[in-house]
Scaffold this motif. Structure first.
Motif, mmCIF file in Angstrom:
data_model
loop_
_atom_site.group_PDB
_atom_site.id
_atom_site.type_symbol
_atom_site.label_atom_id
_atom_site.label_comp_id
_atom_site.label_asym_id
_atom_site.label_seq_id
_atom_site.Cartn_x
_atom_site.Cartn_y
_atom_site.Cartn_z
ATOM 1 N N VAL A 251 35.061 -20.218 -144.587
ATOM 2 C CA VAL A 251 35.935 -20.438 -143.339
ATOM 3 C C VAL A 251 35.991 -18.928 -142.983
ATOM 4 C CG1 VAL A 251 37.896 -21.079 -142.857
ATOM 5 C CG2 VAL A 251 36.842 -22.432 -144.682
ATOM 6 N N ASP A 252 35.358 -18.307 -142.537
ATOM 7 C CA ASP A 252 35.175 -17.024 -142.577
ATOM 8 C C ASP A 252 35.024 -16.627 -141.022
ATOM 9 O OD1 ASP A 252 32.191 -16.985 -141.736
ATOM 10 O OD2 ASP A 252 31.796 -16.523 -143.831
ATOM 11 N N GLY A 253 35.872 -16.703 -139.899
ATOM 12 C CA GLY A 253 35.361 -16.509 -138.399
ATOM 13 C C GLY A 253 33.911 -15.681 -138.503
ATOM 14 N N GLY A 254 33.209 -16.638 -138.357
ATOM 15 C CA GLY A 254 31.523 -16.168 -138.624
ATOM 16 C C GLY A 254 30.766 -14.663 -139.120
ATOM 17 N N TRP A 255 31.480 -14.906 -139.625
ATOM 18 C CA TRP A 255 31.300 -13.626 -141.184
ATOM 19 C C TRP A 255 30.055 -13.339 -140.948
ATOM 20 C CZ3 TRP A 255 34.944 -10.759 -145.885
ATOM 21 C CH2 TRP A 255 33.848 -10.298 -145.979
ATOM 22 N N THR A 256 29.207 -13.972 -142.138
ATOM 23 C CA THR A 256 28.384 -14.673 -142.770
ATOM 24 C C THR A 256 27.060 -15.343 -141.998
ATOM 25 O OG1 THR A 256 29.101 -16.526 -144.396
ATOM 26 C CG2 THR A 256 29.139 -14.382 -145.090
#
Ligand code: NAD
Length: 258
Positions: A251-256
């Motif tokens: 749940v990382d806003g697309g980071w990974t």
């Protein structure tokens, strides 16, 4: 049947949000974490009054295996069951490896990794007796990728991913699932405490730290909310997630994705 949910580190931030979400869902709660006893008691009473559930607070220090054992024993004694264990307690320290204080390394590994072994070690037998259970480990985007100056945190969070997968395989035929949630940046005290230091070391404003450093890799350019993480935990504890085990939800806003 009223479920019992243990959430470590639930006097603040993400853990508190998760405990509140499970209380709203009708579960009895074992809160844990540090803080002012009066404030913790107010939170406990409010959670009970608003949701008509029972909430106890156990002050187990997540660096102390005996206290962790006592927390799990008291949860079982008070409620007779443990349906969901959320391993959430966590701390951070930012420094280069060659300047990293060894005692800070030990503390971060103890709280962010080893405490989850101890909670699971004591909770799994209770869940096995019931033939079901949900273990949710709050990892991080830093369980999947690294950032500089966070060696202990990144090592602990990568470790929790391995613990999650190994335990999930062991427990696959017991009705107990084990999963991790990997949040990106959430504005909680843990993150807010790092901002002034980061601003000082990089010589930029605190606003620039938020937008250009913390959100640099978060593709949405938005912070994740506590409610987003709590809703993911509620989903992983639901019947719909019974075949999800040994994995993580980012749940990382697309980071990974990068
Ligand atoms: P927070 O500082 O708001 O809360 C941390 C909680 O852990 C508090 O309740 C605190 O009392 C408790 N705690 C600390 N040391 C403890 C100890 N020795 N024994 C028992 N409890 C202890 O932090 P948060 O941001 O809500 O972080 C919660 C979890 O989410 C951590 O595992 C953190 O690594 C993870 N996480 C946070 C973010 C973020 O951006 N905030 C991102 C990814 C993962």
């Amino acid at each position: 049947m009223t479920r019992t949910v243990i959430v470590t580190g639930s006097t603040s931030g993400i853990g508190l949000g998760i405990a509140q979400a499970f209380a709203r869902d009708g579960a009895n709660i074992v809160m844990n974490g540090l803080g002012d006893p009066g404030e913790i008691e107010n939170i406990r009473l409010m959670m009970e009054a608003e949701n008509g559930v029972h909430v106890i607070h156990h002050a187990a220090d997540m660096t102390k295996p005996d206290e962790i054992a006592d927390m799990v024993a008291q949860a079982e004694q008070k409620f007779g069951r443990i349906d969901v264990l959320v391993n959430n307690a966590g701390v951070q320290h930012v420094a280069p490896v060659d300047e990293f204080p060894p005692e800070k390394w030990d503390q971060i590994i103890a709280i962010n990794l080893t405490s989850s072994f101890h909670t699971m070690h004591h909770t799994i037998p209770v869940m096995k007796k019931a033939g079901k259970g949900r273990i949710i480990n709050i990892s991080s985007a830093h369980g999947l990728v690294a950032s500089p100056f966070k060696s202990a945190y990144v090592a602990a969070k990568h470790g929790i991913m391995g613990l999650t997968k190994s335990a999930a395989l062991e427990l696959a035929e017991t009705g107990i699932t084990v999963n991790a949630i990997c949040p990106g940046y959430v504005l909680t005290p843990l993150v807010e405490q790092q901002i002034p230091d980061m601003a000082k070391t990089s010589g930029i404003s605190e606003e620039a730290v938020k937008n250009e450093v913390l959100l640099r890799l978060q593709a949405t350019k938005e912070f994740v909310s506590i409610e987003d993480i709590a809703a993911t935990a509620i989903f992983l504890a639901s019947d719909a997630a019974s075949q999800i085990t040994g994995t993580h939800i980012s749940v990382d806003g697309g980071w990974t994705a990068q």
